[in-house]
Design a protein around this motif. Structure first.
Motif, short mmCIF file in Angstrom:
data_model
loop_
_atom_site.label_atom_id
_atom_site.label_comp_id
_atom_site.label_asym_id
_atom_site.label_seq_id
_atom_site.Cartn_x
_atom_site.Cartn_y
_atom_site.Cartn_z
N LYS A 39 36.90 -51.65 33.32
CA LYS A 39 36.23 -52.11 32.05
C LYS A 39 36.85 -51.52 30.96
N PRO A 40 37.45 -52.31 30.01
CA PRO A 40 37.87 -51.84 28.64
C PRO A 40 37.02 -50.71 28.02
N ALA A 41 35.72 -51.10 28.10
CA ALA A 41 34.75 -49.64 27.51
C ALA A 41 35.01 -48.44 28.21
N THR A 42 35.29 -48.59 29.94
CA THR A 42 35.49 -47.16 30.48
C THR A 42 36.79 -46.52 30.23
N LEU A 43 38.03 -47.37 29.81
CA LEU A 43 38.99 -46.83 29.58
C LEU A 43 39.15 -46.26 28.33
N LYS A 44 38.35 -46.78 27.26
CA LYS A 44 38.28 -46.07 25.98
C LYS A 44 37.59 -44.95 25.98
N LEU A 45 36.26 -44.94 26.66
CA LEU A 45 35.57 -43.64 26.53
C LEU A 45 36.41 -42.53 27.32
N MET A 46 37.12 -42.87 28.52
CA MET A 46 37.82 -42.00 29.08
C MET A 46 38.73 -41.26 28.14
N ALA A 47 39.52 -41.99 27.47
CA ALA A 47 40.49 -41.65 26.44
C ALA A 47 39.85 -40.70 25.26
N LEU A 48 38.43 -41.09 24.73
CA LEU A 48 38.06 -40.45 23.79
C LEU A 48 37.53 -39.21 24.20
N ALA A 49 37.08 -39.11 25.45
CA ALA A 49 36.61 -37.87 26.10
C ALA A 49 37.61 -36.82 26.20
N SER A 50 38.80 -37.34 26.70
CA SER A 50 40.20 -36.63 27.04
C SER A 50 40.70 -35.90 25.91
N MET A 51 40.83 -36.66 24.50
CA MET A 51 41.15 -36.15 23.30
C MET A 51 40.34 -35.24 22.87
N SER A 52 39.12 -35.27 22.91
CA SER A 52 37.95 -34.56 22.51
C SER A 52 38.24 -33.13 23.17
N VAL A 53 38.20 -33.06 24.51
CA VAL A 53 38.33 -31.97 25.24
C VAL A 53 39.62 -31.03 25.18
N TRP A 54 40.72 -31.82 24.79
CA TRP A 54 41.75 -30.93 24.98
C TRP A 54 42.16 -30.61 23.51
N PHE A 55 41.48 -31.16 22.41
CA PHE A 55 41.49 -30.93 21.09
C PHE A 55 40.62 -29.43 21.15
N LEU A 56 39.56 -29.45 21.82
CA LEU A 56 38.77 -28.10 21.86
C LEU A 56 39.42 -26.99 22.49
N VAL A 57 40.01 -27.37 23.56
CA VAL A 57 40.84 -26.30 24.22
C VAL A 57 41.90 -25.70 23.19
N ALA A 58 42.75 -26.53 22.51
CA ALA A 58 43.91 -26.19 21.61
C ALA A 58 43.24 -25.23 20.33
N ALA A 59 42.37 -25.96 19.88
CA ALA A 59 42.05 -25.54 18.70
C ALA A 59 41.00 -24.05 18.67
N SER A 60 40.29 -23.99 19.90
CA SER A 60 39.70 -22.74 20.17
C SER A 60 40.56 -21.62 20.56
N GLY A 61 41.75 -22.17 21.26
CA GLY A 61 42.75 -21.07 21.59
C GLY A 61 43.31 -20.71 20.45
N ARG A 62 43.61 -21.32 19.36
CA ARG A 62 44.38 -20.77 17.90
C ARG A 62 43.29 -20.03 17.42
N TRP A 63 42.13 -20.24 17.45
CA TRP A 63 41.04 -19.45 16.71
C TRP A 63 40.80 -17.96 17.46
N ILE A 64 41.30 -17.72 18.72
CA ILE A 64 41.32 -16.49 19.38
C ILE A 64 41.91 -15.25 18.55
N GLY A 65 43.16 -15.79 17.95
CA GLY A 65 43.72 -14.92 17.21
C GLY A 65 43.13 -14.88 16.01
N PHE A 66 42.52 -15.70 15.41
CA PHE A 66 42.05 -15.36 13.86
C PHE A 66 40.60 -14.44 13.85
N SER A 67 40.11 -14.09 14.92
CA SER A 67 38.81 -13.34 14.94
C SER A 67 39.30 -12.01 15.58
N GLY A 68 39.02 -10.95 14.90
CA GLY A 68 39.10 -9.75 15.43
C GLY A 68 40.45 -9.35 16.08
#
Lengths: 186, 158
Positions: free
Chosen positions: B129-158
């Motif tokens: 289903k096209p909706a399945t593919l699109k949801l899969m893509a959105l979930a994937s981008m969200s989770v990897w963004f969170l991994v990368a951004a929170s990784g960068r923020w390890i260095g900003f705090s303390g």
């Protein structure tokens, strides 16, 4: 020239938006985060194009197709890199102007841009010849390898700007202070 | 218990090696960023293709198959540089909320890609289903963004 650059940097550092950026914890760190995250779009897309030229990815898709389709997202990435980079410089102008790593990074960026420019013409002429070959000709492979190496250098020197190893006023050999453009205090 | 593991890691020869010279950490960190660019680039190429934003005339099955191969290379680079980085500053990370955010997001991301996304996308995308593919893509981008951004923020705090 170094004193003129320093004069400009000092002027910039006294503007209220420079001070504001520098002092805002969240603003500065989110600009920095955006700069790093955008690597995925700029360097990420570029790496896919280069890997295609080297025959290591998308070998069954024409090389020019990959390059053309990824051109726009890549340029959006580089534009964001440029804007956030200018903002990061604006926040800390004096130290960055006299940073050895920042200077090497700029040289590598110029080299990468020239390489990309030369390669672009070569690629445009490829349609109908080696375009569909799994591995591009030697000249394209050299350009792709050079592109990857230069950008890895850009990332490395960019990250090193944050370290104070060769800051002006430290205990550096004269050639380091010369390369970093340190202006002796008056 | 957990803290003692982090203390052991920091005292291990890997931890000492990473702390001995400031340049060691910086170089490993820079390679970590190159890995991030590769992993993030292949995630974006796959997911933006599934969302019909880029490479619309390249079959999405080809894009996800090729993208995943290099995603795995990026992930290996990140893991092989990430572990030494952790060893260098293990006890600091233990007390850093961004570190734990990143680790949880990373675990979710790896599980998501290898047990859900990839097995599903190996099928002919026309049968999904096209909706399945699109949801899969959105979930994937969200989770990897969170991994990368929170990784960068390890260095900003303390």
């Amino acid at each position: 020239m170094n004193s003129a650059l320093l004069q400009f940097a000092t002027w910039l550092s006294e503007r209220s938006f420079s001070v504001g950026l520098h002092e805002s914890f969240y603003m500065y760190n989110w600009i920095e985060t955006t700069h790093v995250m955008t690597l995925m779009l700029s360097f990420g897309m570029l790496a896919i194009v280069d890997l295609r030229m080297l025959g290591l990815a998308f070998a069954n898709v024409p090389a020019s197709k990959i390059a053309e389709r990824l051109d726009k997202p890549m340029l959006i990435g580089f534009t964001l890199m440029f804007i956030t980079g200018i903002l990061l410089f604006t926040a800390i102008p004096v130290r960055t102007t006299q940073s050895l790593w920042f200077r090497i990074k700029i040289v590598l960026l110029i080299a990468a841009a020239i390489n990309a420019w030369l390669f672009r013409g070569y690629l445009l002429a490829a349609k109908g010849s080696w375009d569909a070959d799994a591995v591009a000709p030697r000249r394209a492979r050299i350009a792709a390898g050079l592109s990857l190496a230069l950008w890895c250098g850009v990332i490395m020197t960019g990250r090193f700007i944050a370290y104070d190893w060769f800051d002006c006023g430290g205990d550096n050999p004269a050639f380091i202070d010369w390369a970093a453009g340190c202006v002796a205090a008056e | 218990m957990l803290l003692s593991f982090f203390e052991w890691l920091e005292a291990s020869s890997l931890g000492v090696f990473m702390k001995d010279l400031p340049a060691t950490f910086a170089v490993v960190e820079a390679v970590h960023l190159m890995g991030l660019a590769l992993l993030g680039g292949t995630v974006l190429a796959q997911d933006l293709r599934l969302l019909n934003v880029i490479m619309r005339d390249v079959p999405s099955n080809v894009v996800t198959e090729q993208g995943h191969r290099w995603f795995k290379v990026g992930l290996w680079i990140l893991l092989l540089t990430g572990v030494p980085m952790l060893a260098g500053v293990a006890t600091k990370c233990y007390h850093n909320p961004f570190y734990w955010t990143k680790m949880i997001a990373l675990a979710v991301g790896i599980l998501f890609v290898f047990t859900l996304k990839q097995p599903l996308l190996r099928a002919d995308h026309a049968t999904l289903k096209p909706a399945t593919l699109k949801l899969m893509a959105l979930a994937s981008m969200s989770v990897w963004f969170l991994v990368a951004a929170s990784g960068r923020w390890i260095g900003f705090s303390g």
